[in-house]
Design an enzyme around this catalytic site. Structure first.
Site, PDB file in Angstrom:
ATOM      1  N   TRP A 194       0.837  -1.209   0.000  1.00 16.85           N
ATOM      2  CA  TRP A 194       0.000   0.000   0.000  1.00 16.85           C
ATOM      3  C   TRP A 194       0.866   1.250   0.000  1.00 16.85           C
ATOM      4  O   TRP A 194       0.544   2.236  -0.656  1.00 16.85           O
ATOM      5  CB  TRP A 194      -0.913  -0.007   1.232  1.00 16.85           C
ATOM      6  CG  TRP A 194      -1.836   1.176   1.311  1.00 16.85           C
ATOM      7  CD1 TRP A 194      -3.085   1.290   0.764  1.00 16.85           C
ATOM      8  CD2 TRP A 194      -1.579   2.435   1.965  1.00 16.85           C
ATOM      9  NE1 TRP A 194      -3.616   2.524   1.044  1.00 16.85           N
ATOM     10  CE2 TRP A 194      -2.717   3.249   1.780  1.00 16.85           C
ATOM     11  CE3 TRP A 194      -0.502   2.940   2.670  1.00 16.85           C
ATOM     12  CZ2 TRP A 194      -2.802   4.540   2.286  1.00 16.85           C
ATOM     13  CZ3 TRP A 194      -0.583   4.229   3.178  1.00 16.85           C
ATOM     14  CH2 TRP A 194      -1.727   5.010   2.987  1.00 16.85           C
ATOM     15  N   HIS A 195       1.983   1.198   0.715  1.00 12.55           N
ATOM     16  CA  HIS A 195       2.824   2.382   0.838  1.00 12.55           C
ATOM     17  C   HIS A 195       3.588   2.709  -0.437  1.00 12.55           C
ATOM     18  O   HIS A 195       3.992   3.856  -0.636  1.00 12.55           O
ATOM     19  CB  HIS A 195       3.807   2.217   2.002  1.00 12.55           C
ATOM     20  CG  HIS A 195       3.202   2.514   3.331  1.00 12.55           C
ATOM     21  ND1 HIS A 195       2.715   1.524   4.162  1.00 12.55           N
ATOM     22  CD2 HIS A 195       2.985   3.680   3.982  1.00 12.55           C
ATOM     23  CE1 HIS A 195       2.239   2.076   5.265  1.00 12.55           C
ATOM     24  NE2 HIS A 195       2.382   3.387   5.185  1.00 12.55           N
ATOM     25  N   GLY A 196       3.830   1.741  -1.288  1.00 14.05           N
ATOM     26  CA  GLY A 196       4.549   2.070  -2.505  1.00 14.05           C
ATOM     27  C   GLY A 196       4.847   0.866  -3.365  1.00 14.05           C
ATOM     28  O   GLY A 196       4.875  -0.272  -2.884  1.00 14.05           O
TER      29      GLY A 196
ATOM     30  N   PHE B 252       2.004   8.416  -1.623  1.00 17.66           N
ATOM     31  CA  PHE B 252       1.265   7.177  -1.413  1.00 17.66           C
ATOM     32  C   PHE B 252      -0.190   7.324  -1.829  1.00 17.66           C
ATOM     33  O   PHE B 252      -0.933   6.400  -1.760  1.00 17.66           O
ATOM     34  CB  PHE B 252       1.360   6.746   0.058  1.00 17.66           C
ATOM     35  CG  PHE B 252       2.783   6.683   0.550  1.00 17.66           C
ATOM     36  CD1 PHE B 252       3.740   5.994  -0.148  1.00 17.66           C
ATOM     37  CD2 PHE B 252       3.151   7.354   1.707  1.00 17.66           C
ATOM     38  CE1 PHE B 252       5.050   5.942   0.283  1.00 17.66           C
ATOM     39  CE2 PHE B 252       4.461   7.303   2.161  1.00 17.66           C
ATOM     40  CZ  PHE B 252       5.399   6.598   1.447  1.00 17.66           C
TER      41      PHE B 252
END
Length: 538
Positions: free
Chosen positions: A340-342, A538
């Site tokens: 999700w963060h990257g 993000f």
């Protein structure tokens, strides 16, 4: 548009706030909502007007899908198809913009292909507004949503304080607030509280986060360039980023909550002094709270419940049940937190690192429960201090993966942090070791200087700043403890422990007004250019 910009502070915010309350004061509730939605769309379009169409499509599509789910009275199979298609469309959009290049690059590497995909610019906040709407669809499927108009839904998605980087809001937290008449009236106390929180957040971002970044950036850039860092340079860079990220993101969350309160709207808490946590589970209860809540409610709980039923039906023993119902859901959930963060292997490894930490913590808890008399450290204060230290160090190591631009850069920095490249001390200490008969220790160190790469000149001031921020983040009250005695924060009373010194709590007094004015003025004067928030990517 950034919160820490002059056109936002002096033009957009006051015009939007005044217009909303003036229109609402005359009883035109829908017009006031339309004004706020329009302002929010303008706020988003300021960055790149082309992506307004994407945000609008996402909003209209999910509202329509939610209506189908809410009004569908046929068999559950039909609702499942609607939900599946709705979630799939959201994930396909997110996957294309955020992960397409990542997957193509890895495919080219593994299959020796030469597929070229044109550069895709990541829309701001796409992870936030996509997952926010997916949770809305899931709740609509389970009939947990109520009927609200299209304008209310638009504001739920686009409300500008939380649109770009959260907090990730739940429909049942926001929608009921939009129909209250109280939000259309200006209350001086809401303005005072909101402005105070905004000022604290702006100070965190402009003075602290941007200020400490001048020590983290050169270290990480050097690691990416393959420069061999000394032990202390590596730790200084990692610690500087640890505090940069915290004060940057918590500063944004403060500003978002403060702005929302000016409009009479309460956003959920997103930070609760995570660097005070004494175990890794507690850390994730305090860091990015709304993301942790989303993962827990929509990934961890369903997966864990399903595997529990499966394990019980199969009659598995305790160890297999523990693996299926605890370890697998943890690893699964943290994989998605990392992704999700990257779109990068460093983010995936970051997720797995935290998953491993949490698994180890749960194993430790299991051991303590099964062997109640087992105690490594009997003194509770020493035990808590050791728990905090272990947790904090583990978090720092994971942040290196989070910040590094590549696995190569992260590896270089981590190697220096664990002493693979040796521990370098000042040259003057070598003779001291010899004179005091400490020859065996001489071989453990090199004597080339603590900061031999000269990446910045004011290294002693950097050390002082890091030490000061460590004290502030672990001993000082957080924003919500300062404001916990206010009615606007009733939502947080179960989550935030009141600060032991009541004198520090916010009051509508001249002293607090003066303090707010000073830090706001200092922050505004210190704004140089437009420094984006770290979580914008993000």
């Amino acid at each position: 548009m950034l919160f820490n910009s002059y056109h936002f502070i002096f033009l957009f915010l006051p015009i939007t706030l005044l217009g909303f309350h003036l229109i609402g004061k005359k009883g035109h509730d829908k017009s006031a909502l339309a004004w706020l939605v329009s302002a929010s769309l303008f706020f988003y379009g300021w960055w790149n007007p082309a992506y307004l169409a994407l945000l609008l499509f996402s909003t209209i599509f999910n509202f329509g899908t939610g209506m189908l789910l809410s009004n569908n009275s046929e068999e559950n199979v039909s609702k499942k198809v609607i939900l599946t298609m709705g979630v799939l469309v959201n994930l396909l959009i997110l996957g294309y913009y955020k992960y397409a290049n990542f997957f193509i690059d890895n495919l080219n590497t593994l299959a020796s292909t030469n597929i070229i995909l044109h550069e895709i610019i990541l829309p701001l906040g796409i992870s936030f507004f996509t997952f926010q709407q997916i949770t809305y669809l899931v709740d609509a499927y389970y009939e947990e949503t109520k009927e609200y108009g299209f304008l209310h839904y638009c504001l739920f998605v686009t409300f500008f304080p939380q649109l770009i980087a959260g907090p990730i809001v739940h429909h049942k937290e926001m929608m009921p607030q939009f129909v209250k008449n109280a939000i259309y009236k200006i209350y001086s106390k809401n303005l005072a509280i909101g402005l105070t929180i905004f000022a604290l957040g702006l100070f965190k971002k402009v003075i602290i986060a941007d200020g400490i970044s001048i020590y983290s950036t050169p270290i990480f850039d050097a690691a990416e360039a393959g420069i061999i860092l000394t032990f202390f340079e590596a730790w200084l860079g990692a610690l500087a980023y640890t505090f940069q990220l915290y004060f940057d993101f918590s500063g944004y969350s403060d500003m978002a909550i403060g702005i929302a309160i000016m409009f009479g709207i309460t956003l959920p808490l997103n930070f609760n002094s995570p660097y005070k946590a004494t175990n890794i589970s507690d850390f994730w209860k305090k860091w990015h709270i709304t993301l942790s809540r989303l993962i827990r409610n929509y990934l961890w709980d369903p997966v864990s419940l399903s595997l529990t039923r499966y394990a019980l039906n199969k009659g598995y023993g305790n160890i297999r049940i523990f693996i299926l119902t605890i370890i697998i859901p943890i690893i699964f959930s943290f994989f998605w937190i990392g992704l999700w963060h990257g779109a990068g292997w460093n983010f995936i490894i970051f997720g797995f690192m935290h998953g491993f930490y949490v698994v180890v913590f749960h194993i430790w808890i299991k051991i303590k429960l099964n062997f109640s008399s087992f105690r490594l450290i009997k003194n509770s204060i020493v035990s808590s201090l050791l728990g905090w230290l272990i947790t904090f160090i583990c978090v720092i190591f994971a942040w290196v993966l989070f910040r590094a631009e590549s696995i190569y850069g992260a590896k270089n920095l981590l190697q220096s942090m664990i002493g693979v490249n040796g521990i370098s001390l000042p040259i003057s200490l070598e003779s001291t070791f010899v004179n005091y008969g400490l020859l065996p220790l001489v071989n453990l160190f090199t004597f080339d200087g603590v900061f031999s790469n000269a990446l910045f000149s004011d290294k002693f001031f950097a050390i002082f700043c890091i030490f000061l921020l460590l004290i502030v983040s672990t001993f000082f009250p957080n924003t919500y403890q300062l404001m916990s005695n206010q009615p606007a924060f009733e939502t947080y009373k179960e989550e935030v422990t009141r600060w032991r010194y009541n004198l520090a709590e916010w009051k509508k007094t001249t002293s607090w007004a003066l303090f707010t004015s000073i830090i706001l003025t200092i922050s505004i004067i210190s704004i140089s250019g437009e420094s984006e928030f770290l979580y914008f990517q993000f």
